[in-house]
Scaffold this motif. Structure first.
Motif, PDB file in Angstrom:
ATOM      1  N   LEU A  32       0.565  -0.618  -0.005  1.00 33.01           N
ATOM      2  CA  LEU A  32       0.406   0.342  -0.079  1.00 33.01           C
ATOM      3  C   LEU A  32       1.048   1.590  -0.236  1.00 33.01           C
ATOM      4  CD1 LEU A  32      -2.569  -1.548   2.066  1.00 33.01           C
ATOM      5  CD2 LEU A  32      -3.384  -0.385   0.026  1.00 33.01           C
ATOM      6  N   LEU A  33       1.765   1.151   0.398  1.00 37.92           N
ATOM      7  CA  LEU A  33       3.115   2.257   0.850  1.00 37.92           C
ATOM      8  C   LEU A  33       2.781   2.492  -0.380  1.00 37.92           C
ATOM      9  CD1 LEU A  33       4.426   2.058   4.446  1.00 37.92           C
ATOM     10  CD2 LEU A  33       2.309   4.388   3.544  1.00 37.92           C
ATOM     11  N   SER A  34       4.178   1.441  -1.033  1.00 41.45           N
ATOM     12  CA  SER A  34       4.228   1.395  -2.326  1.00 41.45           C
ATOM     13  C   SER A  34       3.653   2.044  -3.450  1.00 41.45           C
ATOM     14  CB  SER A  34       5.230   0.192  -2.591  1.00 41.45           C
ATOM     15  OG  SER A  34       4.145  -0.745  -2.986  1.00 41.45           O
ATOM     16  N   ALA A  35       2.348   1.572  -3.038  1.00 39.28           N
ATOM     17  CA  ALA A  35       1.398   2.208  -4.141  1.00 39.28           C
ATOM     18  C   ALA A  35       1.152   3.850  -4.562  1.00 39.28           C
ATOM     19  CB  ALA A  35      -0.199   1.501  -4.173  1.00 39.28           C
ATOM     20  N   GLY A  36       1.405   4.441  -3.198  1.00 33.55           N
ATOM     21  CA  GLY A  36       1.501   5.518  -2.688  1.00 33.55           C
ATOM     22  C   GLY A  36       0.456   6.435  -1.756  1.00 33.55           C
TER      23      GLY A  36
END
Length: 364
Positions: free
Chosen positions: A236-240
């Protein structure tokens, strides 16, 4: 009408004490010990003849030992002529083995249901079953309580940007329940597809949907080794996503779970009153809406012929965030009837229960 008695197994005595405190009752006397060969011995320390008995024992820790302890306690109460025995099992043991993945393979959840029935359990109370079809394994009433109302309340009270958040299901099995939470909040929903090397080890996750620049709230019914939610949080963090919360009903937290959560990127990890693990982990409990509230309502309603459906109002009819005075009046009348009968029967003053129950109206 029989009096109520509550006995606690050794799995989760803190939860048992909280339930007894809500009811204004003392926990029954139980002596549990093991012989040198690890054989379990349980002695009920008071009479239960003609009584309405509730035994609180969760499927956590030493699961097989705790299950055997529960069966022995049920048997002891039944042969001592208890009027009715209700097993309160917040985390149902062997719930993940609810079907045959391959042949030959057991359906262990059905085996547990059969053992409880044979020993004489008259009713089962549990919280967020891993699979709803487990209720069909029983020939006695099963009350599967849902943590969703407490989750909704916590999100609205604790996440300031909840109107612009994304509710995320970390696995396909819980997607329907998590999607209903998103619908109640009228926010986005995103499922995560996971791949496993083996039963308790996740090797990859795939996010479905756009979550960029939003707050993500992972909602799961059970966290064992926490590989799924930690990988999902990283995804989720890598997706923004800007921040990630995790809301769990059953925090088993076995093996490397605690170290994984402590090293992960969560803004907060939230658990219900069923939260069992995490001695060295700082956890944020659900506020006033934990499973103690629902188990309290169930245990005190059954002696008067009420079921949980008499007390829980349908969210579909009374949507979250909208006051509904008619439904509030209906709930208050049912609770007043319930508490009057309890007070008359047990000589207990339940004024504090009204204060306790009032937060449950907030999510209506």
């Amino acid at each position: 009408m029989p009096n109520m008695k509550i006995f606690s197994g050794s799995s989760h005595q803190d939860l048992s004490q909280k339930i007894a405190d809500r009811l204004g009752l003392e926990l029954g006397k139980v002596v549990t010990k093991k012989f040198s060969n690890q054989e379990t011995c349980v002695e009920i320390g008071e009479g239960v003849r003609g009584e309405d008995v509730y035994i609180v024992q969760s499927g956590c820790g030493e699961i097989s030992d705790n299950l055997m302890e529960l069966l022995i306690m049920i048997n002891a109460c039944k042969i001592a002529s208890a009027s009715r025995v209700t097993a309160v099992i917040p985390c149902f043991p062997y719930a993940r083995q609810d079907k045959k993945e391959k042949s030959p393979a057991p359906i262990s959840a059905k085996l547990v249901a059969d053992m409880l029935r044979v020993e004489g359990a008259d009713r089962i109370i549990t919280v967020d079953l891993q699979a709803s079809q487990i209720q069909g394994f029983f020939d006695v009433p099963v009350d599967n309580l849902y943590a969703a109302p407490a989750v909704l309340q916590w999100i609205r009270e604790s996440v300031s940007e909840w109107r612009d958040c994304t509710i995320v299901s970390p696995d396909a099995g819980g997607a329907k329940t998590v999607a209903s939470i998103a619908d109640r909040l009228n926010v986005h929903f995103a499922p995560v597809h996971r791949g496993r090397k083996k039963a308790d080890e996740v090797d990859r996750v795939v996010l479905v949907g756009d979550v960029k620049d939003r707050v993500a709230i992972l909602v799961d019914d059970m966290a064992d080794t926490c590989g799924t939610i930690c990988l999902a949080a990283d995804k989720l963090l890598s997706a923004g996503d800007s921040r990630v919360y995790a809301v769990l009903t059953h925090g088993i937290l076995s093996g490397p779970a605690i170290s994984r959560i402590n090293s992960a990127c969560f803004e907060a990890v939230v658990g219900s009153g069923c939260f069992l693990g995490g001695k060295s982990l700082i956890l944020h409990p659900l506020q006033l809406g934990d499973c103690v509230a629902w188990i309290f309502l169930c245990t005190c309603s059954f002696p008067f012929g009420l079921t949980f459906s008499h007390l829980a109002l349908p969210l579909a009819i009374c949507p979250l965030g909208h006051k509904c005075s008619s439904y509030h009046s209906l709930l208050e009348s049912k609770l007043s009837f319930l508490l009057r009968n309890l007070s008359h029967r047990h000589g207990i003053i339940f004024c504090h229960s009204i204060i306790f129950l009032s937060p449950l109206l907030l999510w209506l």
